[in-house]
Design an enzyme around this catalytic site. Structure first.
Site, PDB file in Angstrom:
ATOM      1  N   HIS A   1       3.347   6.781  -6.731  1.00 24.53           N
ATOM      2  CA  HIS A   1       2.581   7.960  -7.139  1.00 24.53           C
ATOM      3  C   HIS A   1       3.480   9.202  -7.095  1.00 24.53           C
ATOM      4  CE1 HIS A   1      -1.577  10.166  -6.649  1.00 24.53           C
ATOM      5  NE2 HIS A   1      -1.048  10.348  -7.842  1.00 24.53           N
TER       6      HIS A   1
ATOM      7  N   HIS B   1       1.716   4.428  -2.832  1.00 25.83           N
ATOM      8  CA  HIS B   1       1.827   5.878  -2.635  1.00 25.83           C
ATOM      9  C   HIS B   1       3.182   6.381  -3.130  1.00 25.83           C
ATOM     10  CE1 HIS B   1      -1.801   6.905  -0.523  1.00 25.83           C
ATOM     11  NE2 HIS B   1      -1.566   6.131   0.519  1.00 25.83           N
TER      12      HIS B   1
ATOM     13  N   HIS C   1       0.833  -1.210   0.000  1.00 23.83           N
ATOM     14  CA  HIS C   1       0.000   0.000   0.000  1.00 23.83           C
ATOM     15  C   HIS C   1       0.866   1.258   0.000  1.00 23.83           C
ATOM     16  CE1 HIS C   1      -3.588   2.422   1.254  1.00 23.83           C
ATOM     17  NE2 HIS C   1      -2.640   3.184   1.778  1.00 23.83           N
ATOM     18  N   GLU C   2       1.808   1.320   0.942  1.00 20.06           N
ATOM     19  CA  GLU C   2       2.634   2.519   1.033  1.00 20.06           C
ATOM     20  C   GLU C   2       3.565   2.656  -0.166  1.00 20.06           C
ATOM     21  OE1 GLU C   2       1.831   4.714   2.983  1.00 20.06           O
ATOM     22  OE2 GLU C   2       0.558   3.545   4.329  1.00 20.06           O
TER      23      GLU C   2
END
Length: 680
Positions: free
Chosen positions: A475, A472, A468-469
């Site tokens: 991104h 990010h 998940h991180e």
């Protein structure tokens, strides 16, 4: 004198020289940086030239570099290696930065220049991205109080400064409660049921806190959650769970209740000064959801299905407990314990069997592999580079042609100087102005470090958090825009979780797990039978997870859609909301109000915790786009994903860029089905 290393970064890969920076350096550095930024802003505002996009908006985009670098370095350190000096400065700096921002918003000459450009925006020869940047600046000034006058403007600035103080205090109170509490276990009986990996982590925690040879339960999620999952002692589970739930609600100097009540009142006053009925209405105006009713429609739809699913799960857990002679109701402190037993019984595997295949290094390699397959980027570790802590690892992100794209820092282990949770942050973002700037991104987690150089083993939830991180992080690293203010994660809050939650899907792609999930001792790949069980269990306990999250989101919205129901105590208000929505007694909120850092340590996720679920609607649909091709690494779909989701930042409206990728906006049904919330 100011330490120039704070704002002039000359380390390898563009990093700061952490080895020549001390906590004491920041006080003077902020004084100089704030003065420099004020001078730059005044120069733009006082220009005698007619306002143009370049001499006003672009100039603002390039201003404040010293302040930006100083602040990003400072706040990354306060979250990861906090000491008394940093904590003291954090309490002082937050309000100073807030007042600085309020002064900028109140600069009538500067706003007049931006307002002229905004009124003439249809006649300006500017690109789509420039139009978005202009809109962001204009709305930022208006929402920052630029149109207020006299006492209203003064009060607005005072509110923002006080909110900054309260947010800092809230976060520091949680850190203090987590740092100061531990449960030392001294007998073998107290360790009953605990697997070796957890015993090792608890032994390390005890040693770090001065209890050599013993075991300690701490409030680090990587210890407390597995302890609640495996401890065979219901009294110890209850004691640990009570401490976990009570963070920020223990009385004394670290109690957050009065803090929260003041935050809620000030946010409501702030919104009304700007002409909004509620803080939620103010906060959601520039998000994808737009208004509170849209958020509540989503949450209530999911809540109904989550409670129904959780009811079935609770009945199963109660039956299992009864079969062991426990005929009392399932308590929140017991849920994880019996759920793990039920999972082991239903799917014939448990976390202890799976963990040896999920070493930290293996999951990092899996995350990098997925990025390479989807986007062509690769990561190479660079050793011998000074960082802010010995545990931090440095990787260079290279594009397919071998060019430097970003620097990636990875800080995975829990320590007492680090706030809890997991997050992505940036030391600097990407842009193309002047000579351009490559991003420097950090992932921070709180995994329990294995003792004595042994490999750190993750749970499936830990592995999912890492993915998940890292979503990010991608991104931020894949950002490809011209202007800093729309780079990377500078997007609507209910869009920002899409790249991270979408990336989680690739963790459980069979070819990724079969390649990287190898036994830490033998190197053997995960057995197909075990892999099949893991994949079959993906939606196990789905009702529990949906209830604890959605309850937190509903409480967040209740705090910010009006007064606290005539109640002065935020905890009493929390209880009243949970009673109204029918919170199952066997489940607790994922984040209780006194330690709900997403919402009260700053306003990033205030009236916005729902955004994880809003983004989940998008990510379920986005992954379906790959599944529809028959190849979850389909090249054409991945190319569109990079262009429209990971690289576009805020240069395009969130709904527009999602539709450019997918062709349409999704409904909630795919998310409900993927979550396993369909009750048959």
């Amino acid at each position: 004198m100011t330490n120039s290393a704070i704002s002039t970064w000359t380390g390898s890969l563009g990093l700061p020289r952490f080895d020549v920076i001390s906590s004491e350096d920041f006080e003077t550095a902020f004084e100089d940086a704030l003065a420099e930024d004020r001078a730059e802003i005044d120069a733009i505002a006082n220009s005698i030239d007619a306002p143009t996009f370049d001499n006003t908006v672009t100039a603002l985009e390039l201003s404040g570099e010293t302040l930006n670098r100083t602040a990003s370095l400072f706040f990354n350190l306060t979250g990861t290696v906090s000491d008394e000096t940093l904590r003291r400065l954090e309490r002082e700096i937050g309000p100073q930065l807030s007042r600085h921002a309020s002064e900028t918003a109140a600069n009538a000459k500067l706003f007049a220049r931006i307002d002229v450009l905004w009124e003439r925006r249809d006649d300006l020869a500017i690109t789509t991205e420039q139009a978005r940047v202009l809109e962001k600046h204009w709305k930022g000034f208006v929402r920052g109080g630029a149109r207020l006058q006299g006492e209203a403007q003064k009060r607005f600035g005072a509110i923002n400064a006080r909110l900054a103080e309260l947010g800092t205090a809230f976060a520091q109170n949680i850190l203090a409660d987590e740092r100061d509490w531990m449960l030392v276990l001294e007998s073998e009986n107290q360790l009953a049921g605990l697997p070796p990996f957890l015993r090792d982590a608890m032994a390390s925690a005890a040693s770090e806190r001065g209890h050599e040879g013993k075991h300690a339960v701490t409030l680090s999620r990587s210890i407390i959650e597995p302890f609640l999952t495996f401890s065979a002692d219901p009294d110890l589970r209850a004691e640990a769970f009570a401490a976990w739930q009570a963070r920020g609600e223990n009385g004394g100097n670290t109690d957050n209740r009065a803090n929260i009540a003041e935050v809620v009142a000030l946010r409501q006053e702030k919104a009304q000064i700007l002409g909004y009925e509620t803080f939620a209405a103010f906060k959601l105006e520039d998000q994808m959801a737009k208004e509170p009713d849209a958020v509540m429609e989503l949450l209530e739809k999911v809540w109904e299905k989550a409670v129904a699913k959780a009811g079935l799960e609770e009945a199963e857990l109660s039956a299992l407990a009864a079969s062991e002679g426990i005929n009392t109701a399932i308590r929140p402190a017991d849920w994880r314990y019996y759920a793990e037993k039920l999972r082991a019984k239903t799917y014939s595997y448990d976390e202890v069997e799976l963990k040896p295949y999920l070493s930290l290094d293996a999951i990092i390699a899996a995350a990098f592999d997925v990025a390479n397959r989807l986007f062509g980027v690769r990561f190479e570790e660079r050793e011998g580079i000074a960082t802010y802590h010995d545990d931090v690892r440095v990787f260079e992100c290279l594009d397919a042609d071998g060019r430097h794209r970003a620097t990636f820092l990875a800080d995975y282990f829990a320590r007492t100087s680090k706030r809890s949770g997991a997050w992505m942050s940036g030391f600097q973002g990407q842009h193309k102005l002047d000579d351009g700037q490559a991003p420097i991104i950090v992932n921070v987690m709180n995994f329990a470090k294995a003792p004595g150089g042994q490999p750190t083993l993750l749970s499936m939830d830990d592995a999912r958090t890492l993915f998940h991180e890292f979503g990010h992080a991608l991104h931020g690293m894949l950002s490809d825009v011209t202007y800093p203010s729309v780079a990377g994660t500078s997007v609507a809050r209910d869009f920002v979780e899409l790249p991270s939650q979408l990336y989680e899907h690739w963790l459980t792609v069979p070819e990724i797990l079969s390649k990287h999930a190898r036994h830490v001792e033998t190197g053997e790949p995960i057995p197909q039978a075990l892999l099949d069980k893991v994949l079959a269990a993906r939606s196990f306990n789905a009702g529990f997870g949906a209830v604890e999250f959605t309850a937190s989101a509903l409480v967040d919205m209740a705090f910010h859609t009006g007064p606290m129901g005539g109640k002065d105590d935020p905890v009493a208000f929390e209880h009243s909301v949970l009673e109204r929505i029918g919170m199952p007694a066997a489940i607790a909120m994922r984040h209780r109000t006194p330690h709900f850092a997403h919402v009260f340590s700053g306003d990033g996720y205030s009236a916005g915790y729902y955004s994880y679920m809003w983004s989940e609607v998008l990510d379920a649909d986005a992954f379906t786009a790959f599944e529809e091709t028959g190849n979850v690494f389909d090249k054409d779909t991945a190319t569109k994903l990079r262009k429209h989701i990971y690289s576009a930042g805020g240069s395009v409206d969130a709904a527009e860029t999602y539709q450019a990728f997918r062709g349409k906006m999704p409904g909630v049904e795919a998310m409900i089905e993927k979550r396993g919330l369909v009750v048959t």
